[in-house]
Design a protein around this motif. Structure first.
Motif, PDB file in Angstrom:
ATOM      1  N   ILE A 127       0.891  -1.178   0.000  1.00 18.88           N
ATOM      2  CA  ILE A 127       0.000   0.000   0.000  1.00 18.88           C
ATOM      3  C   ILE A 127       0.919   1.216   0.000  1.00 18.88           C
ATOM      4  O   ILE A 127       1.418   1.632   1.059  1.00 18.88           O
ATOM      5  N   LEU A 128       1.142   1.776  -1.184  1.00 18.79           N
ATOM      6  CA  LEU A 128       2.197   2.773  -1.373  1.00 18.79           C
ATOM      7  C   LEU A 128       1.785   4.186  -0.952  1.00 18.79           C
ATOM      8  O   LEU A 128       0.636   4.580  -1.122  1.00 18.79           O
ATOM      9  N   PRO A 129       2.743   4.963  -0.457  1.00 13.24           N
ATOM     10  CA  PRO A 129       2.462   6.367  -0.150  1.00 13.24           C
ATOM     11  C   PRO A 129       2.292   7.230  -1.405  1.00 13.24           C
ATOM     12  O   PRO A 129       1.500   8.158  -1.408  1.00 13.24           O
ATOM     13  N   GLY A 130       3.021   6.898  -2.445  1.00 11.04           N
ATOM     14  CA  GLY A 130       3.029   7.738  -3.638  1.00 11.04           C
ATOM     15  C   GLY A 130       1.892   7.433  -4.595  1.00 11.04           C
ATOM     16  O   GLY A 130       1.010   6.606  -4.315  1.00 11.04           O
ATOM     17  N   ASP A 131       1.939   8.104  -5.725  1.00  9.92           N
ATOM     18  CA  ASP A 131       0.848   7.958  -6.695  1.00  9.92           C
ATOM     19  C   ASP A 131       1.254   7.116  -7.900  1.00  9.92           C
ATOM     20  O   ASP A 131       0.549   7.085  -8.902  1.00  9.92           O
ATOM     21  N   ASP A 132       2.367   6.405  -7.761  1.00  9.22           N
ATOM     22  CA  ASP A 132       2.891   5.665  -8.909  1.00  9.22           C
ATOM     23  C   ASP A 132       3.269   4.254  -8.471  1.00  9.22           C
ATOM     24  O   ASP A 132       4.121   4.070  -7.592  1.00  9.22           O
ATOM     25  N   ILE A 133       2.652   3.260  -9.101  1.00  8.17           N
ATOM     26  CA  ILE A 133       2.910   1.884  -8.684  1.00  8.17           C
ATOM     27  C   ILE A 133       4.347   1.455  -8.938  1.00  8.17           C
ATOM     28  O   ILE A 133       4.817   0.496  -8.339  1.00  8.17           O
ATOM     29  N   SER A 134       5.071   2.175  -9.789  1.00  7.63           N
ATOM     30  CA  SER A 134       6.435   1.745 -10.101  1.00  7.63           C
ATOM     31  C   SER A 134       7.415   2.043  -8.967  1.00  7.63           C
ATOM     32  O   SER A 134       8.567   1.635  -9.014  1.00  7.63           O
TER      33      SER A 134
END
Lengths: 140, 140, 140, 140
Positions: B48-55
């Motif tokens: 569950i990432l903090p950023g807006d980009d799955i990469s």
């Protein structure tokens, strides 16, 4: 089963056959139909839920994510997806379409409810899935 | 590899062997070590990432979720998990522990950094995973 | 009125007298006491609400913000505040303290419930407000 | 100043004269124009910011709220507002319109970019503000 549920189930089935992961809102209706299609073909389904409890997901969600953000979770669906296939849908779907186009993500629509510049219309589930997978490949 | 990364990798490995899905923040350090362990055993990992980009996910995250909420995404990790295993960690981990205990979810800690009432201390990765899986089973 | 509500009301009153805006979670208990104190001195109060309806705010919130994110809204309280005064509180407050310290924001605590490295303890509402306002001035 | 900025400034001015609080996204362009109008008449302005730093608000935001959620903060603007006035705008505005209509909130649009069923068209800033304030009064 109404026309749009049939379209959603078909899209789910085709995505799973191609090995794509289906990301959706995880609740009933169109979302459930798409998940049912994917799971029927052995596919993986992620449900980004509005509520705070993973048990509220429809039974075909393999991996429920509980946001507790209500419809505010739509942005997370859009950020997580690499391409969007919109099937009919009203205001909820429209917020996702708007977010996706703002973020520059490809949006393919089967029988869209409103005309929004930037949406690419497709005529069949097959065309939607082909176009979405092609768009993903092109974007790396 | 520092002690805590070793613990995290072991926890990941054991969870995967038991068929549990690993949910974490998807970034580097402890999170990456846990994912590496799980993937090494063929397990499934959600970041569950903090950023807006799955990469931006670490290479062992099988299913990245892009929230775009920064550390505000910690609540989604906690809501999605059925039990929490905390490994060392500082303020970020502490916010997750606090949320988990507020929501009544079981928290097991290997070498916790602060003493918080409600945390259940465990001594080894084996004990952590056994206790977590037992807690999940009891909660239905 | 229990001791901690009295402390909160006093903090609210002192902040308002100094012209500071009070930001809190907008609900009952400690939050309501602090807002009541501020409003009694003609101060401005912002309530960052967990629910999706501004009418759920306590009656002393002048400006309710409806997040619909449940306790996930704690990060927004912390990001919006320039200094944090923690009064007692349990897990909810602890998640805010953890977030604030992670973001490098000053945290002043009256009778803290848990010991967390980085918290600065204060003995009275006067000391809390003086220290918080001083910290804000120093940070520009 | 382009036509739409002029409309926004006028809307801000009229809202402030009626004692209404202006809630917007807090950044530049249309949002800044509306805030400038409101502040010029002594009004109160809330900026629900995408970033994590209140200093990024436009200079006419009196009360910045830092969400750290990027465009995901649009839902908070909509939940907080009692009526929505949309001025031109592209995808970002469209996501807010969609959310507002989904939540049953009144949406008034000056020169809307897309036709969405449920939007009420208005011809002038005066008509927009009158209609919005009337809708708020009716809803209690």
């Amino acid at each position: 089963m109404p026309e749009e549920a049939w379209l959603a189930e078909k899209v789910g089935r085709l995505l799973a056959r191609k090995g794509a992961v289906l990301v959706c809102g995880g609740m009933g209706g169109i979302m459930e139909a798409a998940c049912r299609g994917a799971v029927g073909e052995g596919g993986l389904t992620i449900g980004i839920l509005p509520g705070d409890d993973i048990s509220a997901a429809n039974p075909y969600v393999k991996l429920p994510i509980a946001t507790g953000m209500g419809i505010g979770r739509n942005i997370i669906i859009v950020r997580t997806a690499r391409a969007i296939i919109a099937i009919n849908g009203k205001y909820g779907t429209l917020s996702e379409i708007a977010y996706a186009l703002q973020l520059g993500k490809p949006v393919f629509a089967l029988s869209p409810w409103v005309e929004v510049p930037g949406i690419r219309r497709v005529a069949t589930p097959e065309e939607a899935v082909d176009a979405a997978l092609k768009a993903i490949k092109l974007s790396g």
